[in-house]
Design a protein around this motif. Sequence first.
Motif, PDB file in Angstrom:
ATOM      1  N   ASP A  10     -61.141   7.187 -44.091  1.00 18.82           N
ATOM      2  CA  ASP A  10     -60.857   7.659 -42.707  1.00 18.82           C
ATOM      3  C   ASP A  10     -59.548   7.864 -42.502  1.00 18.82           C
ATOM      4  OD1 ASP A  10     -61.627   7.770 -40.116  1.00 18.82           O
ATOM      5  OD2 ASP A  10     -60.609   5.709 -39.549  1.00 18.82           O
ATOM      6  N   GLY A  66     -63.829  11.093 -44.446  1.00 26.92           N
ATOM      7  CA  GLY A  66     -64.000  11.220 -43.025  1.00 26.92           C
ATOM      8  C   GLY A  66     -62.765  11.977 -41.937  1.00 26.92           C
ATOM      9  N   ASP A 109     -66.269  12.512 -38.209  1.00 23.05           N
ATOM     10  CA  ASP A 109     -66.401  11.261 -37.700  1.00 23.05           C
ATOM     11  C   ASP A 109     -67.642  10.665 -37.382  1.00 23.05           C
ATOM     12  OD1 ASP A 109     -65.909  12.394 -35.447  1.00 23.05           O
ATOM     13  OD2 ASP A 109     -64.452  11.042 -34.772  1.00 23.05           O
ATOM     14  N   CYS A 112     -70.213  10.764 -40.151  1.00 25.21           N
ATOM     15  CA  CYS A 112     -69.909   9.695 -41.218  1.00 25.21           C
ATOM     16  C   CYS A 112     -70.706   8.333 -40.628  1.00 25.21           C
ATOM     17  CB  CYS A 112     -68.551   9.391 -41.402  1.00 25.21           C
ATOM     18  SG  CYS A 112     -67.635  10.455 -42.505  1.00 25.21           S
ATOM     19  N   ALA A 275     -67.803   7.026 -44.360  1.00 29.89           N
ATOM     20  CA  ALA A 275     -67.335   8.207 -45.201  1.00 29.89           C
ATOM     21  C   ALA A 275     -67.847   7.840 -46.722  1.00 29.89           C
ATOM     22  CB  ALA A 275     -65.692   7.751 -45.217  1.00 29.89           C
TER      23      ALA A 275
END
Length: 296
Positions: A10, A66, A109, A112, A275
């Motif tokens: 991330d 992500g 995001d 994900c 992710a």
Amino acid sequence: MSNRTIVGVDIGGTSINIGLVEAGQLVKKLKVATPAQEAKDVVIKALLDGIESIKSGHEVQGIGIGVPGLLDTERGIVYDLVNIPSWKELHLAKEVSKYFNTEVFIGNDANCFVVGEKMYGRGDRYNSIAGVTLGTGLGMGFVFNEQLHSGIMSAAGEVGAIPYMLHNYEHYCSGKFFSREFGLDGDVVFQEALAGHAVSKGIFRQFGLHLGHLFKHLLHIVAPEAIFIGGSIKDAYPFFSDAMWEVLHTFPYKRVIDNLIVEKSEMNDVAIMGAAAVCDMNLNLKEKSDVSGIVI
């Protein structure tokens, strides 16, 4: 859920959070400071060093990343990342796969989050789900029939920009609602609601009414079986759920509402897990259709 070992990443403006996911379980994680204002290659090196550290001693089948920005997921390109100014048009998946010689998939995001809920959370029970992230902003993602629907440039689910009342849905269905409408921090309102303050509970009731209208809009367009709520505001769900359902029950098709599931996500480390799940899902699709990810 697969038995793969995957690295989930991330990328944020402050930190890069990296985890090793084995058979759907997070077994190791690491946080690396993001040198966000440095040159492109400096940021990439911090990312690669972090992944190298987390995967040391492990054979991984892929890497999922992500990124909170505009993406071309098919070619693995990140465009104009606000929090990292040097990333204007970065072939991120290519850079990472070239270094590690493994498949790399990227996603935003919200996407994900919904894929994480589908692959590793309670979304595995449904064919069609929506994931809604309620935080500083508003995001949404969709999984239909085991596949993420991300649209052109991953723009599907940008519901925050849809006009609503005097502004748009993000104004009324994110942390902006508390600051812009009441001049308050959302977490302060939450803590006061927990303490039983009637005014704060009333603010969350208003929030729930607005969210209910957003979900009605969603039902008219895609009518998912289930909606999962994530983001920093999700823990306040008990304070806005009744108002949300009050509006949902005005939806014209009663049977749809009778069969709709709305739940607060219970996933931990959702950004990392999501992710990894994007990678896991794409590897599943590759096995079925022999469509490759980014591999150099």
